[in-house]
Design a protein around this motif. Structure first.
Motif, PDB file in Angstrom:
ATOM      1  N   ASN A 115       5.545   5.246  10.750  1.00  0.00           N
ATOM      2  CA  ASN A 115       5.000   5.509   9.418  1.00  0.00           C
ATOM      3  C   ASN A 115       6.012   5.118   8.341  1.00  0.00           C
ATOM      4  OD1 ASN A 115       2.918   6.870   7.650  1.00  0.00           O
ATOM      5  ND2 ASN A 115       4.700   8.121   7.170  1.00  0.00           N
ATOM      6  N   ASN A 116       7.292   5.437   8.567  1.00  0.00           N
ATOM      7  CA  ASN A 116       8.331   5.080   7.599  1.00  0.00           C
ATOM      8  C   ASN A 116       8.516   3.571   7.502  1.00  0.00           C
ATOM      9  OD1 ASN A 116       9.339   7.427   6.302  1.00  0.00           O
ATOM     10  ND2 ASN A 116      10.405   8.037   8.152  1.00  0.00           N
ATOM     11  N   VAL A 117       8.373   2.873   8.621  1.00  0.00           N
ATOM     12  CA  VAL A 117       8.467   1.407   8.585  1.00  0.00           C
ATOM     13  C   VAL A 117       7.382   0.832   7.672  1.00  0.00           C
ATOM     14  CG1 VAL A 117       8.180  -0.705   9.936  1.00  0.00           C
ATOM     15  CG2 VAL A 117       9.579   1.171  10.841  1.00  0.00           C
ATOM     16  N   ILE A 118       6.160   1.333   7.841  1.00  0.00           N
ATOM     17  CA  ILE A 118       5.046   0.850   7.009  1.00  0.00           C
ATOM     18  C   ILE A 118       5.310   1.154   5.538  1.00  0.00           C
ATOM     19  CG2 ILE A 118       2.580   1.112   6.520  1.00  0.00           C
ATOM     20  CD1 ILE A 118       2.225   1.820   9.505  1.00  0.00           C
ATOM     21  N   VAL A 119       5.772   2.369   5.260  1.00  0.00           N
ATOM     22  CA  VAL A 119       6.051   2.763   3.878  1.00  0.00           C
ATOM     23  C   VAL A 119       7.159   1.904   3.280  1.00  0.00           C
ATOM     24  CG1 VAL A 119       6.945   4.627   2.433  1.00  0.00           C
ATOM     25  CG2 VAL A 119       5.223   5.124   4.163  1.00  0.00           C
ATOM     26  N   LEU A 120       8.215   1.621   4.060  1.00  0.00           N
ATOM     27  CA  LEU A 120       9.307   0.786   3.548  1.00  0.00           C
ATOM     28  C   LEU A 120       8.846  -0.637   3.257  1.00  0.00           C
ATOM     29  CD1 LEU A 120      12.376   1.924   5.711  1.00  0.00           C
ATOM     30  CD2 LEU A 120      12.082   2.208   3.246  1.00  0.00           C
ATOM     31  N   VAL A 121       7.931  -1.148   4.078  1.00  0.00           N
ATOM     32  CA  VAL A 121       7.381  -2.485   3.814  1.00  0.00           C
ATOM     33  C   VAL A 121       6.633  -2.480   2.480  1.00  0.00           C
ATOM     34  CG1 VAL A 121       5.668  -4.182   4.557  1.00  0.00           C
ATOM     35  CG2 VAL A 121       7.242  -3.189   6.234  1.00  0.00           C
ATOM     36  N   VAL A 122       5.790  -1.469   2.276  1.00  0.00           N
ATOM     37  CA  VAL A 122       5.032  -1.372   1.023  1.00  0.00           C
ATOM     38  C   VAL A 122       5.977  -1.216  -0.160  1.00  0.00           C
ATOM     39  CG1 VAL A 122       3.363   0.022  -0.264  1.00  0.00           C
ATOM     40  CG2 VAL A 122       2.995  -0.415   2.162  1.00  0.00           C
TER      41      VAL A 122
END
Length: 266
Positions: A115-122
């Motif tokens: 979830n944090n990976v996705i958020v960091l990409v955004v």
């Protein structure tokens, strides 16, 4: 039970949590909206006043702080998810299955890394839109993201303990906010440390949030507004961050596992 078997059970639980995000995408949407709003507010509303006349330079200073704050606040998802599972009796069902005792905790924390990976990409894409740029090498930038994720993973175990300890999701969110909000603001996340009054500056210098923020800034090459460090944690921010992460994991993995074993439906 072997380590591989325990890891396999943990990955199954992680998959279950990720499927939940896919079925309830609002969980991810609202997780990313808050940091995006912080970027836009600080970059365009407060940036001119805080930066002292160079908004572009401040935006590059800002993004690492937003990253740090976002992954730390994102760790509350771990605690809220576990508190919700305890309330609904799902933890009791997991405990009755022939699976590793730590699988639920491992799965929960691993899914929140994704979830944090996705958020960091955004967040990175949002940063690029407001003028942020990575000014270091690819490997340094990758190390910056990895340090953020390692620190977030450690904090997620703290939140997991809180989620198993308190009686409801609402209490997890309120308790987390009371602690996380001040430690992410009494730091170098949004303003240079020298702008803080004396006692707060001392606290901020040793605050691990300042270290993870500075580590990310240096690894992304965004340290133009950063003054020379005068204390050891900020002279070695990556090492200090990893030490904190290791200590938190050593303390909270066994503590959370113990709390899980005695957790029951509330």
């Amino acid at each position: 039970m072997s380590v591989l078997s325990s890891l396999g059970d943990g990955l199954v639980v992680a998959q279950r949590n990720l499927i939940k995000i896919r079925r309830v995408p609002e969980l991810l949407v609202f997780t990313t909206l808050s940091p995006i709003m912080f970027v836009l507010l600080f970059a365009y509303v407060f940036g001119g006043a805080i930066s002292g006349g160079d908004p572009q330079q401040y935006r590059e200073f800002l993004i690492a702080g937003i990253f740090a704050q976002t992954v730390i606040f994102g760790a509350t998802t771990t605690g809220a998810g576990l508190a919700d599972d305890v309330q609904k009796g799902i933890i009791d069902r997991f405990r009755s299955l022939p699976m590793s005792r730590t699988a639920v905790l491992t799965g929960r924390t691993l899914s929140d890394v994704v979830n944090n990976v996705i958020v960091l990409v955004v967040m990175s894409l949002t940063g690029l839109l407001v003028g942020w740029r990575i000014r270091s090498s690819f490997l340094d930038a990758l190390a910056g993201y990895l340090v953020l994720l390692v620190f977030a993973y450690a904090i997620s175990w703290v939140m997991a303990f809180v989620g198993l300890l308190v009686p409801s999701v609402e209490v997890v969110n309120q308790a987390s906010f009371i602690v996380i909000f001040p430690i992410t603001f009494i730091a170098n996340t949004f303003v240079p440390l020298e702008s803080l009054p004396g006692p707060l500056e001392v606290f901020a210098q040793w605050n691990p949030v300042s270290a993870i923020t500075l580590a990310a800034r240096e690894l992304f090459g965004n340290d133009a507004l950063t003054s020379p460090a005068t204390v050891w944690p900020l002279q070695h921010p990556v090492i200090y961050t990893l030490i904190w992460s290791a200590v938190v994991l050593v303390v909270f993995i066994p503590l959370t596992t113990w709390q899980f074993r005695r957790a029951a439906s509330r």
